[in-house]
Design a protein around this motif. Sequence first.
Motif, PDB file in Angstrom:
ATOM      1  N   ARG A 301      33.329  53.783   3.873  1.00 52.74           N
ATOM      2  CA  ARG A 301      32.672  54.530   4.939  1.00 52.74           C
ATOM      3  C   ARG A 301      31.234  54.877   4.554  1.00 52.74           C
ATOM      4  O   ARG A 301      30.884  54.927   3.395  1.00 52.74           O
ATOM      5  N   ASP A 302      30.478  55.205   5.570  1.00 55.28           N
ATOM      6  CA  ASP A 302      29.085  55.563   5.399  1.00 55.28           C
ATOM      7  C   ASP A 302      28.925  57.025   5.847  1.00 55.28           C
ATOM      8  O   ASP A 302      29.635  57.474   6.735  1.00 55.28           O
ATOM      9  N   ASN A 303      27.979  57.745   5.254  1.00 55.93           N
ATOM     10  CA  ASN A 303      27.680  59.116   5.704  1.00 55.93           C
ATOM     11  C   ASN A 303      28.883  60.050   5.698  1.00 55.93           C
ATOM     12  O   ASN A 303      29.133  60.762   6.662  1.00 55.93           O
ATOM     13  N   HIS A 321      32.812  50.307   7.412  1.00 60.59           N
ATOM     14  CA  HIS A 321      31.490  50.358   8.033  1.00 60.59           C
ATOM     15  C   HIS A 321      30.626  49.202   7.513  1.00 60.59           C
ATOM     16  O   HIS A 321      30.812  48.756   6.375  1.00 60.59           O
ATOM     17  N   ASP A 360      29.270  61.857  17.522  1.00 59.14           N
ATOM     18  CA  ASP A 360      28.819  60.454  17.525  1.00 59.14           C
ATOM     19  C   ASP A 360      29.514  59.574  16.496  1.00 59.14           C
ATOM     20  O   ASP A 360      29.036  58.477  16.213  1.00 59.14           O
ATOM     21  N   TYR A 361      30.611  60.027  15.949  1.00 62.31           N
ATOM     22  CA  TYR A 361      31.276  59.242  14.897  1.00 62.31           C
ATOM     23  C   TYR A 361      31.596  57.821  15.369  1.00 62.31           C
ATOM     24  O   TYR A 361      31.455  56.864  14.612  1.00 62.31           O
ATOM     25  N   LYS A 363      30.003  55.882  16.989  1.00 60.43           N
ATOM     26  CA  LYS A 363      28.848  54.975  16.914  1.00 60.43           C
ATOM     27  C   LYS A 363      28.559  54.532  15.479  1.00 60.43           C
ATOM     28  O   LYS A 363      27.685  53.705  15.245  1.00 60.43           O
ATOM     29  N   SER A 364      29.277  55.095  14.505  1.00 60.04           N
ATOM     30  CA  SER A 364      28.875  54.911  13.109  1.00 60.04           C
ATOM     31  C   SER A 364      29.134  53.515  12.570  1.00 60.04           C
ATOM     32  O   SER A 364      28.693  53.181  11.490  1.00 60.04           O
ATOM     33  N   TRP A 365      29.855  52.669  13.319  1.00 58.82           N
ATOM     34  CA  TRP A 365      30.069  51.287  12.871  1.00 58.82           C
ATOM     35  C   TRP A 365      28.895  50.378  13.255  1.00 58.82           C
ATOM     36  O   TRP A 365      28.821  49.257  12.815  1.00 58.82           O
ATOM     37  N   LYS A 368      22.559  49.755  11.665  1.00 60.91           N
ATOM     38  CA  LYS A 368      21.293  50.419  12.024  1.00 60.91           C
ATOM     39  C   LYS A 368      20.130  49.552  11.615  1.00 60.91           C
ATOM     40  O   LYS A 368      20.227  48.751  10.747  1.00 60.91           O
TER      41      LYS A 368
END
Length: 368
Positions: A301-303, A321, A360-361, A363-365, A368
């Motif tokens: 996972r990120d963040n 992610h 907004d989780y 959207k995390s996939w 960016k």
Amino acid sequence: MHQYSQGISTKQAHKAIPEGCFEEEQGLKGFFGPVSHLIKKDPSTRWEIIDGPLKPRMFDLVPKFSQVGEQRLLFNKDVSIGLKVVPVSANNSKTAYRNADGDQLYFCHLGCGVILTEYGLLPYSEGQYVVIPKCLTHSIVPTEASQFLTVENRTSHYEEPDRGLVGRHAIYDTAALGKPNLEKMQEFLNAQSNETIEIRVKRLDQITRFEYDRSIYDTVGWKGDLFPFTLHTDDMMPLMSHRAHLPPSAHTTFVAREFVICTFLPRPLESDEDALKVPFYHQNIDYDEVLFYHKGDFFSRDNLHAGMMSLHPAGFPHGPHPKAVKSIKGKTHTSEYAVMIDTRWPLEVDPSSQSLELADYWKSWQSK
Ligand SMILES: [Fe+2]
């Protein structure tokens, strides 16, 4: 149904996935039932819009962990997942608690102390499970303020996982379970002035208070195979294959009738050149999945930070992610500690935990 395949397929799941493609597992019965592996050009987590109630959810429990008390977070008829924060206080041992709604599991996220029980004293510390079977009276007495993830088993009792081919001492040896100590309990009671004279009993989520004229912790001996116990993550031995990624079910710690608890612990990554090293994209079709991030670097996972909790309901595919897929390349080990609760039936979010949600989780996939 018999095995069938079309187009590009692999001869071993999670291995030798064609360059530039992604594998998605779609399976029934929590990694034990009929299953297929789809080879796709892009991961199914590349959604641009999710419109409707079925979104992956993420909750930051850290603000709640700074407040004394308890809170239900997610629930269905079989399980209630929450958190509990107990400060250091001379009053802790005055009152005992009895859960008549089900087996009570505490996972100590932070802090340490002892739990008084009618069976003896149980020490606990960070990273330790404490399992108190239904209706067994107990008092949590921290020596350091303690934060727990709580998992109440409302329709069955916690059991050990079936270890099958790997034998009864795999994952954890029952000799490593912490047993209540009656002698230490007596020493503890002798050393302190407060007597435990009140029991708060929870039944159908309502509290009934019982009061006594002298200590309820008066057991002088016992025998039997029903008693509270602890299991520390340090005493757990994660299964792994150096050749191919194992499913989350290989990390099962406790089994209930309608849910399982798994523990992800630091381990070496798969060393075969063509092995998938991040968790595979999947639809664990029959199960809702909750992950509590306890400690370490959460490699898929990120963040994320410790004290967060995700809910991935059945009905949408999930997986690592994009950043994790890239960053795994230089790694040889994982360092994450996480508790997973997979439930057979859908979970509801307690209204009081909605304020902890990161909107907004889902959207995390997105890259960016
Ligand atoms: Fe999953």
